[in-house]
Write a protein that holds these residues in place. Sequence first.
Motif, PDB file in Angstrom:
ATOM      1  N   ARG A 253       0.820  -1.207   0.000  1.00  8.39           N
ATOM      2  CA  ARG A 253       0.000   0.000   0.000  1.00  8.39           C
ATOM      3  C   ARG A 253       0.857   1.260   0.000  1.00  8.39           C
ATOM      4  O   ARG A 253       0.536   2.244  -0.667  1.00  8.39           O
ATOM      5  N   ILE A 254       1.931   1.249   0.779  1.00  2.00           N
ATOM      6  CA  ILE A 254       2.802   2.417   0.846  1.00  2.00           C
ATOM      7  C   ILE A 254       3.466   2.663  -0.508  1.00  2.00           C
ATOM      8  O   ILE A 254       3.540   3.803  -0.988  1.00  2.00           O
ATOM      9  N   GLN A 255       3.932   1.600  -1.136  1.00  3.88           N
ATOM     10  CA  GLN A 255       4.552   1.750  -2.447  1.00  3.88           C
ATOM     11  C   GLN A 255       3.553   2.243  -3.484  1.00  3.88           C
ATOM     12  O   GLN A 255       3.877   3.075  -4.338  1.00  3.88           O
ATOM     13  N   ARG A 256       2.322   1.754  -3.385  1.00  3.16           N
ATOM     14  CA  ARG A 256       1.282   2.198  -4.328  1.00  3.16           C
ATOM     15  C   ARG A 256       0.992   3.680  -4.138  1.00  3.16           C
ATOM     16  O   ARG A 256       0.861   4.441  -5.115  1.00  3.16           O
ATOM     17  N   ALA A 257       0.875   4.114  -2.878  1.00  3.55           N
ATOM     18  CA  ALA A 257       0.604   5.528  -2.599  1.00  3.55           C
ATOM     19  C   ALA A 257       1.760   6.406  -3.055  1.00  3.55           C
ATOM     20  O   ALA A 257       1.562   7.542  -3.517  1.00  3.55           O
ATOM     21  N   HIS A 258       2.976   5.883  -2.928  1.00 10.55           N
ATOM     22  CA  HIS A 258       4.158   6.626  -3.343  1.00 10.55           C
ATOM     23  C   HIS A 258       4.206   6.806  -4.855  1.00 10.55           C
ATOM     24  O   HIS A 258       4.620   7.862  -5.357  1.00 10.55           O
TER      25      HIS A 258
END
Length: 396
Positions: A253-258
Amino acid sequence: MALDDSAATTTSSEPGLVGGGVMNSEEKVAARPLLSPPYPSATATATAPVQESIEELDRRYAPYARRDAYGPMGLGPIGAAEAARLAFSAVVLVPLRVVAGVLVLVAYYLVCRVCTLRVEEEREGGEGDGYARLEGWRREGVVRCGRALARAMMFVFGFYWIREYDCRFPGAEDEHVDQSKELERPGATVSNHVSYADILYHMSASFPSFVAKRSVARLPLVGLISKCLGCIFVQRESKTSDFKGVSGAVTERIQRAHQQKKAPMMLLFPEGTTTNGDYLLPFKTGAFLAKAPVQPVILRYPYKRFNPAWESMSGARHVFLLLCQFVNFLEVIHLPVYYPSKQEKDDPKLYANNVRKLMAVEGNLILSELGLAEKRVYHEALNGNSLPRALHQKDD
């Protein structure tokens, strides 16, 4: 919410804060108080009976001690004037606020119900409780209404004004800042954890996703709302840890948001539990495994009589006392996006520890090496119970 059982440990050989032009604050942090674990060993503590006074316990477990007018667990003696204020608030203020709060909650539930019609839940890993991945007008409706109604709920709780500070460091625009990094979007917001009001504020400010106990997904009204927020649900009390699955979902999720502008950011509380607001506990590494930039945010709750921090009393009593206060105060410090160096990307513990030290200095917070296990011991001692059961619970 804790995502990793490994805590970042401060060492004297660590490099200074690096990445994104953030100023070196090693010298400041080195001079700050640092609490050590308050007992020689877990084994020795488990076999020793509790014979300490409340004052001694409060000193030993300082990050969790209440120092407001209501005392330990909110059950301390109060004066006649405070008792009169409580009585008036219980009769007049609390009923009005409860009704208003329920109306706000129901209104947002109805918004979420409409926006999730004919939307299937998406399950990460193919099991457990899912979340609603909304797009287009559905996502827009959930976010806009959610931010407005979260702020309305803060108003109901007495947070009429919220002071927000945009902290910029001297020299942030100099050569140490790679301009390409300035365009990068952070994948997560990392915040100190003081109260359940933290979540309401972050919902009103940026409407992020966050990690929640699996039981939250099954609560009336709140369950659907948490799914619209895109929560990652974890079984905290489970004997068989599902950390790998949760950690993987959070990292994804963090990578997607980034990488995707429209993807919701994650909100993570790396301490894994709440404090009294004056301390900063060791950070878990879950928020830093994705190697993406993070947005540090510091929350402070100034108070005169009742401290909004929720650390050692029952939820019902805390909500009641919070509703009884005519005005509650919140100060928010937004730090610049923290861009990890290559060394920090390769070492999540170093990354977590450097962000922690930065937040401690800029938020005037005291570093402590205590954690959730010690908090449980403190609670057991306050309740007059034996310690072994608390010490052997899983530190999640």
